[in-house]
Design a protein around this motif. Structure first.
Motif, PDB file in Angstrom:
ATOM      1  N   VAL A 146       0.846  -1.200   0.000  1.00 30.48           N
ATOM      2  CA  VAL A 146       0.000   0.000   0.000  1.00 30.48           C
ATOM      3  C   VAL A 146       0.878   1.245   0.000  1.00 30.48           C
ATOM      4  N   ALA A 147       1.899   1.238   0.856  1.00 31.05           N
ATOM      5  CA  ALA A 147       2.828   2.376   0.911  1.00 31.05           C
ATOM      6  C   ALA A 147       3.579   2.522  -0.410  1.00 31.05           C
ATOM      7  N   GLY A 148       3.997   1.389  -0.988  1.00 31.29           N
ATOM      8  CA  GLY A 148       4.735   1.443  -2.239  1.00 31.29           C
ATOM      9  C   GLY A 148       3.918   2.010  -3.380  1.00 31.29           C
ATOM     10  N   HIS A 149       2.628   1.678  -3.405  1.00 28.36           N
ATOM     11  CA  HIS A 149       1.771   2.238  -4.459  1.00 28.36           C
ATOM     12  C   HIS A 149       1.632   3.751  -4.290  1.00 28.36           C
ATOM     13  N   ALA A 150       1.509   4.205  -3.044  1.00 35.28           N
ATOM     14  CA  ALA A 150       1.419   5.650  -2.804  1.00 35.28           C
ATOM     15  C   ALA A 150       2.683   6.352  -3.295  1.00 35.28           C
ATOM     16  N   VAL A 151       3.825   5.757  -3.028  1.00 37.74           N
ATOM     17  CA  VAL A 151       5.087   6.334  -3.503  1.00 37.74           C
ATOM     18  C   VAL A 151       5.120   6.342  -5.023  1.00 37.74           C
ATOM     19  N   ASN A 152       4.736   5.246  -5.645  1.00 37.68           N
ATOM     20  CA  ASN A 152       4.726   5.201  -7.107  1.00 37.68           C
ATOM     21  C   ASN A 152       3.808   6.254  -7.712  1.00 37.68           C
ATOM     22  N   ARG A 153       2.672   6.485  -7.073  1.00 38.13           N
ATOM     23  CA  ARG A 153       1.722   7.474  -7.594  1.00 38.13           C
ATOM     24  C   ARG A 153       2.319   8.886  -7.604  1.00 38.13           C
ATOM     25  N   THR A 154       3.228   9.158  -6.675  1.00 32.83           N
ATOM     26  CA  THR A 154       3.830  10.500  -6.624  1.00 32.83           C
ATOM     27  C   THR A 154       5.071  10.616  -7.492  1.00 32.83           C
ATOM     28  N   ALA A 155       5.499   9.527  -8.110  1.00 33.01           N
ATOM     29  CA  ALA A 155       6.577   9.509  -9.115  1.00 33.01           C
ATOM     30  C   ALA A 155       7.845  10.234  -8.653  1.00 33.01           C
TER      31      ALA A 155
END
Length: 337
Positions: free
Chosen positions: A138-147
């Motif tokens: 979940v945290a990793g997806h949030a990081v990916n979304r912010t590029a």
């Protein structure tokens, strides 16, 4: 076997159910650890998740050991340690409305495919740490979304498990990371897991401290001096966090929201127009569930610091109560015999 389930609004219990048996295409996993999520408390309070109202198996952060492998399955042997993808199960999301839950002694993966439903992990990593795989995705997806890019200046609001997981991920990608919270021991933990600096927003002016840490953004048509922070991530879910972010963000900054806001937050888009912010929302983990596993394998001692309480399976109901009580614990993991 035993399974912890929602038995009615506000109530849970151990339920005796039939132990599953692996068919030719299946893998049976004996659960060895399962994390507790705040959403478990929501499921309990409302009495389950339709269509399993009143009979919802709990636990969507499991890790375990392979005990049966179907003849047609490739890539697994009995004794392998594994983490699961709760969202890929053919009988519904594990622990979130599906037919099975990670707070059960065994979980059956039907039609098991390596890299889709589960992956093997080294045996030296504690199962309790492996149970962090789902929330770290979940945290990793949030990081990916912010590029993020290497060298970006990032601030994460909220030093809970997802916020700290995001802080680790940003740091591993070469960003300069600041973590904001109001709880001193959480801020201490943020520094231990790799944050470069922390801010106690109950005692300090966040924008002023960010200017000290990240510098002041170049002049633009945005009024006032703004921190030269590139990415803001809300992992806290308090309205004041978004208010603080939107008042401080420089022209062209990225604002990510992974926290669950339980009430609407008013936003004055007129005053924000000149900032040209990029706002992204994040939920779940479309691709990240096993991407993050590599980071956990390589840095498991750092991730282990996120765990505040290990509670034996016999006391799983106490673990659910502890993990659902705001401020009572940071990250609760149930461990199995």
């Amino acid at each position: 076997m035993r399974s912890v389930q929602v038995t009615g609004p506000g109530t849970t219990g151990f339920v005796e159910i039939e132990k599953p048996v692996a068919g030719p295409a299946d893998v049976l996993v004996q659960i060895r650890a399962c994390g507790i999520c705040g959403s478990d408390g929501l499921y309990i309070s409302v009495g389950g998740i339709p269509p399993r109202q009143g009979a919802t198996p709990l636990g969507h952060e499991p890790a375990g050991e392979v005990v049966e492998v179907g003849a047609e399955v490739e890539g697994f042997t009995v004794g392998d340690h594994v983490v699961l993808n709760p969202m890929a199960s053919s009988d519904g999301i594990i622990g979130s409305g599906g037919a099975q839950g990670g707070l059960s002694e065994f979980v059956l993966i039907r039609g098991a495919v390596a890299g889709t439903h589960l992956v093997t992990v080294p045996k030296h990593i504690p199962f309790a740490v492996l149970a962090l795989n789902e929330p770290m995705a979940v945290a990793g997806h949030a990081v990916n979304r912010t590029a993020p890019k290497s060298g970006d200046k990032v601030v994460v609001f909220g030093a809970g498990p997802v916020g700290l997981g995001a802080a680790i991920a940003y740091q591993l990608r070469g960003a300069h990371v600041v973590v904001v919270d109001i709880v001193p021991n959480r801020l201490e933990k943020a520094l231990k897991v790799g944050a470069h600096a922390v801010i106690n927003s109950a005692e300090e002016d966040v924008a002023a401290r960010l200017r000290e840490i990240h510098g002041t953004a170049p002049r633009s048509f945005v009024r006032g001096e703004r921190p030269d922070t590139d990415i803001y991530l809300d992992a806290a879910g308090a309205p004041v966090v978004l208010e603080t972010i939107l008042a401080a963000a420089k022209h062209g900054a990225t604002v990510g929201v992974v926290a669950v806001h339980k009430k609407p937050v008013p936003v004055d888009f007129g005053s924000l127009l000149t900032t040209e912010l990029t706002v992204v929302l994040s939920m779940g983990y479309p691709t990240e569930i096993f991407e993050v596993t590599r980071d956990i394998i390589d840095h498991w001692e750092r991730y282990e610091l996120l765990i505040s309480d290990r509670i034996p399976y016999a006391e799983a109901q106490r673990a659910l109560e502890l993990g659902s009580t705001p401020g009572a614990a940071e990250k609760v993991v149930v461990t199995f015999p």
